[in-house]
Design an enzyme around this catalytic site. Structure first.
Site, mmCIF file in Angstrom:
data_model
loop_
_atom_site.group_PDB
_atom_site.id
_atom_site.type_symbol
_atom_site.label_atom_id
_atom_site.label_comp_id
_atom_site.label_asym_id
_atom_site.label_seq_id
_atom_site.Cartn_x
_atom_site.Cartn_y
_atom_site.Cartn_z
ATOM 1 N N LEU A 143 0.863 -1.172 -0.013
ATOM 2 C CA LEU A 143 -0.082 -0.094 -0.001
ATOM 3 C C LEU A 143 0.832 1.317 -0.104
ATOM 4 O O LEU A 143 2.059 1.290 0.561
ATOM 5 C CB LEU A 143 -1.023 0.136 1.361
ATOM 6 C CG LEU A 143 -2.082 -0.844 1.286
ATOM 7 C CD1 LEU A 143 -2.906 -0.817 2.787
ATOM 8 C CD2 LEU A 143 -3.145 -0.833 0.153
ATOM 9 N N ASP A 144 0.507 2.372 -0.678
ATOM 10 C CA ASP A 144 1.408 3.596 -0.663
ATOM 11 C C ASP A 144 1.474 3.955 0.809
ATOM 12 O O ASP A 144 0.347 3.765 1.744
ATOM 13 C CB ASP A 144 0.583 4.410 -1.440
ATOM 14 C CG ASP A 144 0.692 4.390 -2.910
ATOM 15 O OD1 ASP A 144 1.451 3.437 -3.240
ATOM 16 O OD2 ASP A 144 -0.308 4.958 -3.772
ATOM 17 N N ARG A 145 2.430 4.613 1.151
ATOM 18 C CA ARG A 145 2.681 5.159 2.407
ATOM 19 C C ARG A 145 1.487 5.813 2.901
ATOM 20 O O ARG A 145 1.215 5.924 4.238
ATOM 21 C CB ARG A 145 3.975 6.042 2.310
ATOM 22 C CG ARG A 145 4.315 6.744 3.982
ATOM 23 C CD ARG A 145 5.465 7.671 3.694
ATOM 24 N NE ARG A 145 5.866 7.986 5.131
ATOM 25 C CZ ARG A 145 6.869 8.758 5.345
ATOM 26 N NH1 ARG A 145 7.620 9.504 4.364
ATOM 27 N NH2 ARG A 145 7.194 9.260 6.560
ATOM 28 N N THR A 147 -1.732 5.617 2.227
ATOM 29 C CA THR A 147 -2.997 4.914 2.056
ATOM 30 C C THR A 147 -3.051 4.205 3.265
ATOM 31 O O THR A 147 -2.184 3.543 3.802
ATOM 32 C CB THR A 147 -3.303 4.100 0.829
ATOM 33 O OG1 THR A 147 -2.661 4.843 -0.341
ATOM 34 C CG2 THR A 147 -4.133 3.381 0.640
ATOM 35 N N ARG A 245 -5.211 6.377 -7.783
ATOM 36 C CA ARG A 245 -5.131 7.769 -7.650
ATOM 37 C C ARG A 245 -4.939 8.309 -9.092
ATOM 38 O O ARG A 245 -5.529 9.679 -9.448
ATOM 39 C CB ARG A 245 -3.575 8.266 -7.061
ATOM 40 C CG ARG A 245 -3.783 7.691 -5.538
ATOM 41 C CD ARG A 245 -2.307 7.541 -4.764
ATOM 42 N NE ARG A 245 -1.721 8.735 -4.756
ATOM 43 C CZ ARG A 245 -0.448 8.890 -4.314
ATOM 44 N NH1 ARG A 245 0.249 7.883 -3.763
ATOM 45 N NH2 ARG A 245 -0.042 10.105 -4.193
#
Length: 319
Positions: A143-145, A147, A245
């Site tokens: 997961l993105d930082r 998110t 995104r």
């Protein structure tokens, strides 16, 4: 100051650990030890498999006995995680499910899934500090930082293989919730737009829609409407970097407080409305997959944090 492990360790390789390279295995056994040191002890023959010297590319077999020598490590390397002890402790509070095969947690926004890119601490390092006795802990996906939400970790190599196969065969369903700008049109149920990843001179990753990119698809469903925003459920069919995104931006509805692909005027509107939102509004709400050990179909949901819940409450009151 130096610290030293007390003695030589002999590790018997279990069936689910077979097939991995010895250098990768040592990295899981010697946490905090630099890769250069691992290759040095391999080169010197200090690591033995079945009492024989081996090369870094040697693949372990079930029943192998690995001799791991005492390793001297600079104290600062051993304690790299210590400034983050509060975060480590907090991870114990966000575990959603755990058994012998998997661990699922509700990753907080602002915490990277792994160290790197100037970050010494990530979820996986935190879990290893929290569970020093665990022989195997590896991320199934990322997961993105910024998110938050459901993050799946494998506790056995066999589980990791099974779950990775599900990802490849699209047997795993991920659902995200995103707050986007404006009124998402209900008839827009799918965005198909190829994505190309670029690395800027600064080292920052940026993704854009390009015919030269990889095929990418995200499905969307409107969950709730507000005066100037929409809460949408996003289900990625493919798993490209920053996919949701970029696809929401491409559709004309960027996500709230997205510092890379967002809209500052929209963020300002949310601030002026008193939502208190200060983070990316992208949350991995649910994950559906087949359990690697039992074969049962599981669906695990992660609740939103207080900041996201408050934001929606304020928007509802102004609708």
């Amino acid at each position: 100051m130096k610290t030293e492990t007390p003695s030589v360790k002999i590790v018997a390789i279990a069936a689910d650990e077979a097939g991995q390279r010895i250098d990768n295995f040592l990295r899981t056994q010697l946490k905090g030890v630099p890769k250069s040191m691992i290759y040095r002890i391999l080169r010197k023959g200090e690591v033995r498999v079945n009492k024989k010297r081996i090369k870094p590319e040697y693949k372990l077999e079930s029943g192998d006995e690995v001799r791991i020598p005492p390793v001297r490590v600079a104290e600062r390397e051993e304690e790299a995680v210590s400034p983050h002890l509060q975060k480590v402790a907090a991870l114990a509070d966000v575990i959603l499910y755990e058994d012998d095969h998997i661990l699922v947690l509700n990753k907080p926004s602002g915490t990277a899934v792994h160290g790197g890119s100037g970050l010494s601490f990530g979820v996986i390092e935190g879990l290893r500090a929290l569970r020093p006795e665990a022989r195997f802990l590896e991320l199934v996906h990322r997961l993105d930082r910024d998110t938050s939400g459901v993050l799946l970790v494998a506790k056995k190599r066999s589980a990791l293989r099974s779950l990775h196969e599900q990802l490849r065969e699209k047997g795993m369903q991920k659902d995200y919730l995103a707050l986007v700008r404006g009124q998402w049109q209900s008839h827009v149920k799918t965005v198909q737009a190829p994505l190309l990843k670029n690395i800027l001179q600064s080292g920052e990753r940026i993704v854009r829609v390009s015919q030269e990119g990889k095929p990418s698809e995200t499905r969307f469903k409107v969950e709730e409407r507000y005066a100037f925003a929409t809460l949408v459920r996003c289900s990625p069919v493919t798993g490209r970097t920053h996919q949701i995104r970029v696809h929401t931006q491409y559709a004309g509805h960027p996500i709230a407080f997205d510092d890379r692909y967002g809209d500052r005027e929209f963020d300002q509107q949310l601030t002026e409305a008193g939502t208190g939102l200060k983070r990316l509004f992208l949350h991995a709400a649910a994950l559906k997959f087949t359990h690697p050990g039992t074969g049962d179909v599981m669906r695990i949901e992660a609740p939103m944090d207080k900041q996201l819940k408050r934001c929606l409450e304020v928007l509802r009151s102004k609708a």
